[in-house]
Design a protein around this motif. Structure first.
Motif, short mmCIF file in Angstrom:
data_model
loop_
_atom_site.label_atom_id
_atom_site.label_comp_id
_atom_site.label_asym_id
_atom_site.label_seq_id
_atom_site.Cartn_x
_atom_site.Cartn_y
_atom_site.Cartn_z
N PRO A 159 0.83 -1.09 0.24
CA PRO A 159 -0.09 -0.36 0.08
C PRO A 159 0.64 1.16 -0.16
N VAL A 160 0.17 2.22 -0.61
CA VAL A 160 1.04 3.32 -0.77
C VAL A 160 1.47 4.10 0.64
N SER B 165 -1.56 1.97 -13.45
CA SER B 165 -2.97 1.23 -14.07
C SER B 165 -3.26 1.59 -15.66
N ILE B 166 -3.49 0.80 -16.74
CA ILE B 166 -4.18 2.06 -17.38
C ILE B 166 -5.29 2.43 -17.44
N ILE C 28 -8.83 -1.60 -11.30
CA ILE C 28 -8.10 -1.57 -11.06
C ILE C 28 -7.21 -0.47 -11.11
N SER C 29 -6.51 -0.81 -9.45
CA SER C 29 -5.62 0.32 -8.91
C SER C 29 -4.26 -0.54 -9.36
#
Length: 417
Positions: free
Chosen positions: A185-186, A247-248, A253-254
């Motif tokens: 996680p960030v 993510s594109i 989805i991240s």
């Protein structure tokens, strides 16, 4: 210059300056003690070349990919550093990693074992392989080249037998898959980065204080602060890039955060660096690698040291195999084959570990692995074939070996061996 009082009276201690420290370092470089400097400079040049040729090379997505691409090779190279420090070689490390990964895959997929039981079994397999190799080299007296070449061939057969003639075993365990494919996680990424910088700073300051209290020469505070600042800038800049959205389609989805495999590499690096640099065992490894007969006469158990480095080498190969299986989501008859061994040996040597023994550090494997990953990744982005990649990597490995030979000759000529 400062005055310190000891049991034998006041002693004048020369306090080094920032400029004096740099002058001494440059003197060591000119004397042949170049360490990882060529690899670091080469890494910077390669990144600039690929970044200019393909701006996408510096993207957050590609930067994250470099960790998963180079992780398995780095882990295997870490083990090979121990072997190379004794002037030995392990040609079986690649397929040994494949055998260990196959053991884990069979236990988790075919027999339903959990990761916390299957992974230890794979690591124990690596330990058994390393002990067998080391015993044959140290006790039986067979040259390591012959022993590990035979093992290289045998492990290919064992891998085929484990996979029942060539089956592909998919990895389904979510924990194993997350090792190379998931991110932290960030928030955790930032906390871990800041904690790492703080821990490194505390270690540096405590080391200066400890040496000063014993009347030993310490590094100038300017050098200490420069090291801490350099680590902080590199680490925090890397986290800033890796915590960007990759993510594109982030609405579905991240994808952001530091790859899980990155702190694993860091932890293993710290552990083995401590073992080599701060323990009696590490000093014995360097002593045996520098002069085996002198080490034996000094009472060092040479045979045990020789066996132990092969045990560590195969143990690290097992970790590399597990990480590679995680990235590929499967194990197949080619796991650990192809260019894995060549890249791992190349990473250790390119990073600065000597092929002649007695010279090298654990960081060499990480820096050399980064060089290998950058070459493979950057040339892939530029559309070069696998053949071209192999040629370029081989030339860089030859250059690194040449630099090693020339630096040792220079060190011998200047009396810095």
């Amino acid at each position: 210059m400062t005055t310190m009082t000891t049991s034998s009276g006041p002693v004048q201690v020369v306090k080094p300056t920032f400029a004096g420290h740099l002058h001494d370092y440059w003197g060591r470089v000119r004397g042949g003690d170049i360490g990882s400097l060529p690899a670091i400079l080469g890494l910077v040049v390669l990144c600039l070349i690929f970044g200019v040729a393909r701006p996408s090379f510096f993207s957050a997505t590609n930067f994250a990919n470099l960790f998963s691409q180079g992780a398995a090779v780095i882990f295997i190279a870490m083990g090979l550093v121990f072997v190379l420090l004794l002037g030995e070689i392990d040609l079986s490390a690649g397929f040994a990693s494949g055998v260990c990964a196959a053991v884990m895959a069979i236990l988790t997929t075919n027999h339903g074992w959990n990761w916390y039981t299957a992974i230890p079994m794979a690591l124990l397999t690596g330990l058994a392989i390393g002990f067998t190799l080391g015993f044959l080299v140290a006790k039986v007296g067979i040259p390591s080249f012959v022993v590990t070449l035979a093992a290289f061939l045998a492990f290919q057969g064992i891998l085929l037998m484990l996979l029942e003639g060539g089956k592909n075993i998919s990895i389904r365990d979510t924990f194993v898959l997350s090792l190379s494919n998931k991110n932290m996680p960030v928030g955790v990424s930032w906390v871990l980065a800041i904690a790492t910088v703080a821990a490194y700073a505390a270690t540096q300051f405590l080391r200066v204080r400890s040496r000063a209290s014993r009347g030993l020469v310490t590094d100038p505070m300017g050098i200490v602060l420069a090291r801490i600042a350099a680590l902080a800038v590199l680490l925090l800049a890397a986290v800033a890039v890796l915590t960007q959205e990759r993510s594109i389609n982030p609405l579905i989805i991240s994808v952001k955060g530091v790859p899980i495999v990155a702190p694993i590499i860091a932890v293993v690096l710290v552990v083995w660096t401590f073992v080599l640099g701060r323990t009696t065992y590490g000093r014995h490894v360097y002593a045996v690698g520098g002069n085996t007969e002198a080490a034996r006469r000094a009472g060092i158990p040479v045979d045990r040291i020789r066996i132990s480095v092969f045990v560590i080498g195969s143990f690290m190969a097992a970790i590399g195999g597990i990480v590679a299986a995680s990235r590929q989501n499967s194990v197949d008859p080619n796991s650990g084959g192809s260019n894995v061994l060549l890249y791992a040996v190349g990473a250790a040597v390119i990073g600065g570990t000597s092929l002649f023994g007695g010279k090298g550090k654990m960081i060499n494997a990480v820096i050399g692995g980064a060089v290998i990953a950058v070459i493979d990744n950057g040339m892939g982005l530029m559309g070069y074939s696998s053949g071209t990649k192999f040629v370029v990597t081989g030339l860089i490995l030859l250059l690194a070996a040449s630099v090693d030979a020339l630096s040792r000759r220079r060190a011998a000529a200047t009396g810095n061996r």
